[in-house]
Design a protein around this motif. Structure first.
Motif, PDB file in Angstrom:
ATOM      1  N   ARG A  69       1.329   4.050  -7.731  1.00 16.57           N
ATOM      2  CA  ARG A  69       2.484   3.321  -8.164  1.00 16.57           C
ATOM      3  C   ARG A  69       2.515   2.991  -9.722  1.00 16.57           C
ATOM      4  O   ARG A  69       3.600   2.841 -10.231  1.00 16.57           O
ATOM      5  CB  ARG A  69       2.507   1.899  -7.430  1.00 16.57           C
ATOM      6  N   ARG A  79      -3.457   3.896  -4.287  1.00 13.95           N
ATOM      7  CA  ARG A  79      -2.327   3.863  -3.919  1.00 13.95           C
ATOM      8  C   ARG A  79      -1.617   3.022  -4.992  1.00 13.95           C
ATOM      9  O   ARG A  79      -0.679   3.138  -5.821  1.00 13.95           O
ATOM     10  CB  ARG A  79      -1.659   3.568  -2.699  1.00 13.95           C
ATOM     11  N   HIS A 123       0.681  -1.167   0.046  1.00 19.80           N
ATOM     12  CA  HIS A 123      -0.137   0.048   0.070  1.00 19.80           C
ATOM     13  C   HIS A 123       0.883   1.137   0.096  1.00 19.80           C
ATOM     14  O   HIS A 123       0.224   2.469   0.130  1.00 19.80           O
ATOM     15  CB  HIS A 123      -0.830  -0.057   1.059  1.00 19.80           C
ATOM     16  N   SER A 124       2.322   1.069  -0.369  1.00 20.83           N
ATOM     17  CA  SER A 124       2.953   2.482  -0.128  1.00 20.83           C
ATOM     18  C   SER A 124       2.931   3.187  -1.568  1.00 20.83           C
ATOM     19  O   SER A 124       2.237   2.565  -2.275  1.00 20.83           O
ATOM     20  CB  SER A 124       4.344   2.024   0.031  1.00 20.83           C
ATOM     21  N   GLU A 125       3.227   4.315  -1.455  1.00 21.24           N
ATOM     22  CA  GLU A 125       3.277   5.037  -2.928  1.00 21.24           C
ATOM     23  C   GLU A 125       4.548   4.806  -3.502  1.00 21.24           C
ATOM     24  O   GLU A 125       4.878   5.529  -4.535  1.00 21.24           O
ATOM     25  CB  GLU A 125       3.280   6.438  -2.390  1.00 21.24           C
ATOM     26  N   GLU A 184      -8.399   3.741  -0.394  1.00 21.84           N
ATOM     27  CA  GLU A 184      -7.117   4.233  -0.259  1.00 21.84           C
ATOM     28  C   GLU A 184      -5.950   3.405  -0.722  1.00 21.84           C
ATOM     29  O   GLU A 184      -5.101   3.897  -1.507  1.00 21.84           O
ATOM     30  CB  GLU A 184      -6.658   4.336   1.169  1.00 21.84           C
ATOM     31  N   CYS A 204      -2.156  11.514  -6.191  1.00 22.29           N
ATOM     32  CA  CYS A 204      -3.298  11.544  -5.026  1.00 22.29           C
ATOM     33  C   CYS A 204      -2.756  12.671  -3.915  1.00 22.29           C
ATOM     34  O   CYS A 204      -1.720  12.526  -3.688  1.00 22.29           O
ATOM     35  CB  CYS A 204      -3.444  10.241  -4.169  1.00 22.29           C
TER      36      CYS A 204
END
Length: 584
Positions: free
Chosen positions: A512, A508, A426-428, A504, A518
């Protein structure tokens, strides 16, 4: 111009022969003239009937003045070896020849002097035999008598042939003028002299004085006592330098083209012309290069390679020739070729042996491909300062990279991004600074140049731009993108995102993949929204209010405020004290 240094045993008539050839007395010191003994370097010149200009550097022959002799022959490309017919080959004849051989001097003439006092044949035969076994090889010989003038004609013709046979050096090469004299002239100031081996000097040029690092501007140039606006090597030159005193420049210093030489206090070298094994070398010797001399600490590495450490620094290039001398034993130990002017530190056990194996692959003739393979990553000015001709284009700014190493870095970066994404779904994306540190890159610009498809760099984070989204998610993102292409700053409301199942985590993943941008949670825009916003904001009267920006962007404060804060953070806009903004 042919610049040629004399060489030979003391009192074999070197200065007398130079005086007979030029009409000038090279012994300039009162003590030299009183004792009839050359102590320091002398200089004289002449123009031959055939038009060639010949400049002589007359060196002392006595063993007590060998350092002065080496300062004279160091920068000179040719030698006039003098042997007296009535004495023949002598100890200083051998030492001078050993120095020429160590420096790999390849051009010369033998003059057998005092041929009116004894048969010159035995001295000539022995001298040619000794010389033939060195870098000079087979050279011309003339038997002469300076007092009677016998043989001077053939010697002049031999000098003319030698001058015509010398290849002209590269006039575009960087200047490194080893200073052999420094003095002041009333009304002019500091004057230095030396042999310009290559390159070009013009009035107004700024040169660096090594090792001090000070700058000197050339206010006047003379060659053979004639004033000129410029001079190219090979030539004897006298330079009038502005803003310096005699204490600022001494014999053994060098005048350099700025940024074209690397000052170093360590170098790895290969030994030549030596009968001494590396492990039997004294730990301290004297290094002679150009007109400079340094005491050096010797560290053996391989069968014919050693590391030299010294101070102060010397301006060296890979491929430079120098010699090592043992002053205690009064003998030349070896000639050396510089293999590396920025060698790696040897801290680990076995590092010296590994370094020795690596040095066996080096020839002392630097090539760009070879040096890049060794160093992997280096700035172009630094590589050029090592004496390497650079033809390839930098990957970014002035950074040069070995192609194989660059490909390896690219593969490693892709693996880093994949591992980071798998561990943090879930990281950018992987922060660019984190990637730079893990790859050991000295400059963030290098990391940015590495980011190529399938990777994408978005706002300081690296993502897989080609990552495929699941079909339902791809359709939802496509619907949002279609809306934003028609109205770039009408970000979907939370209810619309919920209807499209864009939470959310899903947003993400779209970020990516390089499909969305966002802001502050769920303000979804196209990735080029900042660029589009700047185009509109530049049309406003500067500075502008939030309300004016909101109107120009055709949106609401829900979108314009996060977007303006994003632009502020990227330093594309600037917030003023009255809360208005302006485009930077």
């Amino acid at each position: 111009m042919l610049v040629i240094a004399t060489a030979g045993h003391v009192d074999h008539g070197k200065s007398t022969l130079v005086r007979a050839l030029t009409g000038q007395n090279p012994d300039r010191l009162a003590e030299e003239q009183r004792r009839n003994l050359t102590i320091d370097l002398g200089f004289a010149w002449t123009t031959l009937d055939t038009g060639e200009e010949i400049a002589f550097v007359d060196v002392p022959g006595h063993e007590n003045f060998v350092p002065n002799m080496l300062a004279g022959i160091g920068p000179v490309p040719a030698a006039l070896i003098v042997v007296a017919a009535d004495e023949g080959w002598m100890p200083q004849s051998a030492e001078h020849l050993a120095a020429l051989d160590a420096l790999h001097v390849r051009h010369g003439i033998l003059a057998v002097t005092r041929s009116d006092l004894a048969d010159p044949a035995p001295a000539r035969s022995q001298a040619l035999s000794e010389i033939g076994a060195t870098s000079l090889g087979r050279i011309e010989c003339a038997a002469v008598s300076a007092p009677t003038g016998s043989g001077l004609g053939p010697l002049r013709r031999a000098l003319a042939r030698l001058a015509r046979g010398m290849h002209p050096p590269d006039a575009s090469a960087p200047v490194r003028l080893w200073v052999d004299r420094s003095f002041t002239v009333r009304g002019a100031g500091l004057v230095v002299t030396g042999t310009l081996a290559q390159g070009r000097i013009e009035i107004g040029d700024e040169l660096v004085v090594a090792p001090q690092g000070t700058r000197a501007k050339v206010r006047g140039i003379q060659t053979l006592e004639r004033a000129t606006d410029s001079v190219t090597g090979v030539a004897r030159v006298a330079l009038n330098l502005r803003g310096l005193t005699r204490q600022d420049v001494r014999r053994g210093d060098a005048l350099l083209t700025p940024q074209r030489f690397l000052d170093t206090t360590q170098c790895d070298v290969r030994l030549h012309e030596t009968a001494v094994t590396v492990n039997r070398l004294p730990s301290t010797l004297m290094l002679h290069i150009g007109a400079a001399v340094r005491p050096v600490h010797v560290r053996p590495l391989g069968e014919d390679t050693i590391r030299l450490s010294f101070a102060p620094a010397l301006p060296l290039h890979i491929g430079d020739r120098a010699l090592l001398r043992d002053p205690g034993r009064h003998r030349i130990i070896a000639g050396v070729t510089v293999l590396d002017v920025r060698p790696p530190q040897l801290r680990r056990r076995g590092a010296a042996a590994l370094r020795a194996r690596h040095l066996t692959t080096l020839s002392g003739t630097p090539t760009e491909a070879q040096e890049l393979a060794r160093r992997q990553l280096i700035r172009r000015p630094e590589l050029e300062a090592m004496g390497v001709t650079v033809t390839s284009a930098p990957v970014t700014a002035d950074w040069l990279v070995d192609p194989d190493y660059w490909q390896d870095l690219s593969r490693r970066l892709i693996a880093l991004v994949s591992d980071f994404t798998a561990a943090r779904p879930h990281s950018e994306g992987l922060p660019a600074e984190t990637a730079r540190q893990k790859l050991g890159l000295p400059d963030l610009a290098l990391l940015k140049s590495l980011v190529r498809p399938p990777l994408v760099l978005h706002y300081g984070r690296i993502v897989h731009g080609s990552a495929e989204l699941p079909e339902p998610l791809a359709r939802s993102v496509q619907q949002v993108s279609d809306v934003l292409r028609r109205a770039p700053f009408r970000a979907p409301e939370a209810q619309e995102l919920q209807r499209l199942h864009l939470g959310e985590g899903e947003l993400r993943r779209a970020v990516r993949a390089g499909l969305l941008l966002c802001l502050e949670g769920k303000i979804a825009l196209l990735p080029d929204a900042p660029r589009r916003a700047l185009v509109r904001l530049r049309l406003l009267e500067q500075p502008f209010t939030v309300a004016e920006a909101t109107g120009a962007l055709d949106t609401t404060r829900r979108v314009s405020l996060p977007l303006l804060r994003h632009l502020d953070g990227r330093r594309l806009t600037r917030r003023l004290e009255d809360h208005r903004r302006e485009v930077v």
